[in-house]
Design a protein around this motif. Sequence first.
Motif, PDB file in Angstrom:
ATOM      1  N   SER A  42       9.668 -15.941 -35.532  1.00 20.49           N
ATOM      2  CA  SER A  42       8.795 -15.071 -35.079  1.00 20.49           C
ATOM      3  C   SER A  42       9.311 -13.672 -34.661  1.00 20.49           C
ATOM      4  O   SER A  42       8.354 -12.784 -35.084  1.00 20.49           O
ATOM      5  N   ILE A  47       7.102 -22.742 -27.316  1.00 18.17           N
ATOM      6  CA  ILE A  47       7.557 -22.939 -25.594  1.00 18.17           C
ATOM      7  C   ILE A  47       6.643 -23.604 -24.952  1.00 18.17           C
ATOM      8  O   ILE A  47       6.888 -24.283 -24.006  1.00 18.17           O
ATOM      9  N   GLU A 101       4.753 -12.650 -21.607  1.00 17.20           N
ATOM     10  CA  GLU A 101       3.648 -13.371 -22.094  1.00 17.20           C
ATOM     11  C   GLU A 101       3.777 -12.807 -23.599  1.00 17.20           C
ATOM     12  O   GLU A 101       4.176 -11.868 -24.217  1.00 17.20           O
ATOM     13  N   PHE A 102       3.000 -13.817 -24.538  1.00 17.26           N
ATOM     14  CA  PHE A 102       3.027 -13.612 -25.799  1.00 17.26           C
ATOM     15  C   PHE A 102       1.595 -13.667 -26.494  1.00 17.26           C
ATOM     16  O   PHE A 102       0.787 -14.292 -26.069  1.00 17.26           O
ATOM     17  N   GLU A 156       3.711 -22.850 -23.808  1.00  7.47           N
ATOM     18  CA  GLU A 156       2.712 -21.878 -23.073  1.00  7.47           C
ATOM     19  C   GLU A 156       2.507 -20.617 -23.443  1.00  7.47           C
ATOM     20  O   GLU A 156       3.384 -20.155 -24.249  1.00  7.47           O
ATOM     21  N   LYS A 157       1.659 -19.682 -23.264  1.00  8.68           N
ATOM     22  CA  LYS A 157       1.349 -18.283 -23.706  1.00  8.68           C
ATOM     23  C   LYS A 157       1.986 -17.470 -22.696  1.00  8.68           C
ATOM     24  O   LYS A 157       2.361 -16.386 -22.908  1.00  8.68           O
ATOM     25  N   LYS A 158       2.425 -17.872 -21.377  1.00 11.06           N
ATOM     26  CA  LYS A 158       2.838 -17.061 -20.180  1.00 11.06           C
ATOM     27  C   LYS A 158       3.998 -17.803 -19.686  1.00 11.06           C
ATOM     28  O   LYS A 158       3.679 -19.148 -19.233  1.00 11.06           O
ATOM     29  N   PRO A 194       1.327 -17.699 -32.509  1.00 15.11           N
ATOM     30  CA  PRO A 194       1.079 -18.958 -32.193  1.00 15.11           C
ATOM     31  C   PRO A 194       2.336 -20.240 -32.411  1.00 15.11           C
ATOM     32  O   PRO A 194       2.464 -21.116 -31.750  1.00 15.11           O
ATOM     33  N   VAL A 242       4.278 -19.907 -28.912  1.00 13.45           N
ATOM     34  CA  VAL A 242       3.587 -20.278 -28.026  1.00 13.45           C
ATOM     35  C   VAL A 242       3.587 -21.976 -28.120  1.00 13.45           C
ATOM     36  O   VAL A 242       3.871 -22.679 -27.290  1.00 13.45           O
ATOM     37  N   SER A 243       3.442 -22.429 -29.351  1.00 10.35           N
ATOM     38  CA  SER A 243       3.895 -23.934 -29.491  1.00 10.35           C
ATOM     39  C   SER A 243       5.143 -24.158 -29.534  1.00 10.35           C
ATOM     40  O   SER A 243       5.299 -25.523 -28.901  1.00 10.35           O
ATOM     41  N   TYR A 274      14.741 -21.515 -26.836  1.00  8.93           N
ATOM     42  CA  TYR A 274      13.512 -22.119 -27.720  1.00  8.93           C
ATOM     43  C   TYR A 274      13.596 -22.231 -29.144  1.00  8.93           C
ATOM     44  O   TYR A 274      12.835 -22.941 -29.870  1.00  8.93           O
TER      45      TYR A 274
END
Length: 94
Positions: A48, A17, A6-7, A19-21, A11, A14-15, A41
Motif C-alpha cells: 500500500s 492493522i 491515522e489512515f 483499525e483506522k487509527k 482499506p 486498515v484491514s 503489519y
Amino acid sequence: MKITVEFMGFPDVVSAIGEKKLEMEAGGTVGDLIAALVQQYGQRVKDSFYNPDGHFDLNIQVIMNGEEFLSVDKHDRPLKGGDEVMFMLAMAGG
C-alpha cells in the motif's frame, strides 16, 4: 509518550492493522514509522505504501499534526510525543 497514526483511503492497511487509527510509541522519524508499520503489519501494508519499483508512492500524502504536508524528502522529520500523523491516499477524478 505516544503518537497517533491515522489512515484515510487505505482499506488494505486498515484491514491488515484492524483499525483506522492507532497509537504508537514516539521517537524516530516519519520514515522510521513507515518502516515499523511495514515490519509489524507485513506485505499488505508495504504494498500500500510503496510502488512496484520499491519507492514510496507519491500518491500518498503524509500530514503532520493536521497542518503540514510532508514530501518524501522530509520523511526524516523527528516524531515527538503528541504528534499526529495521517497517511491519506490522494485521489484524482475527472
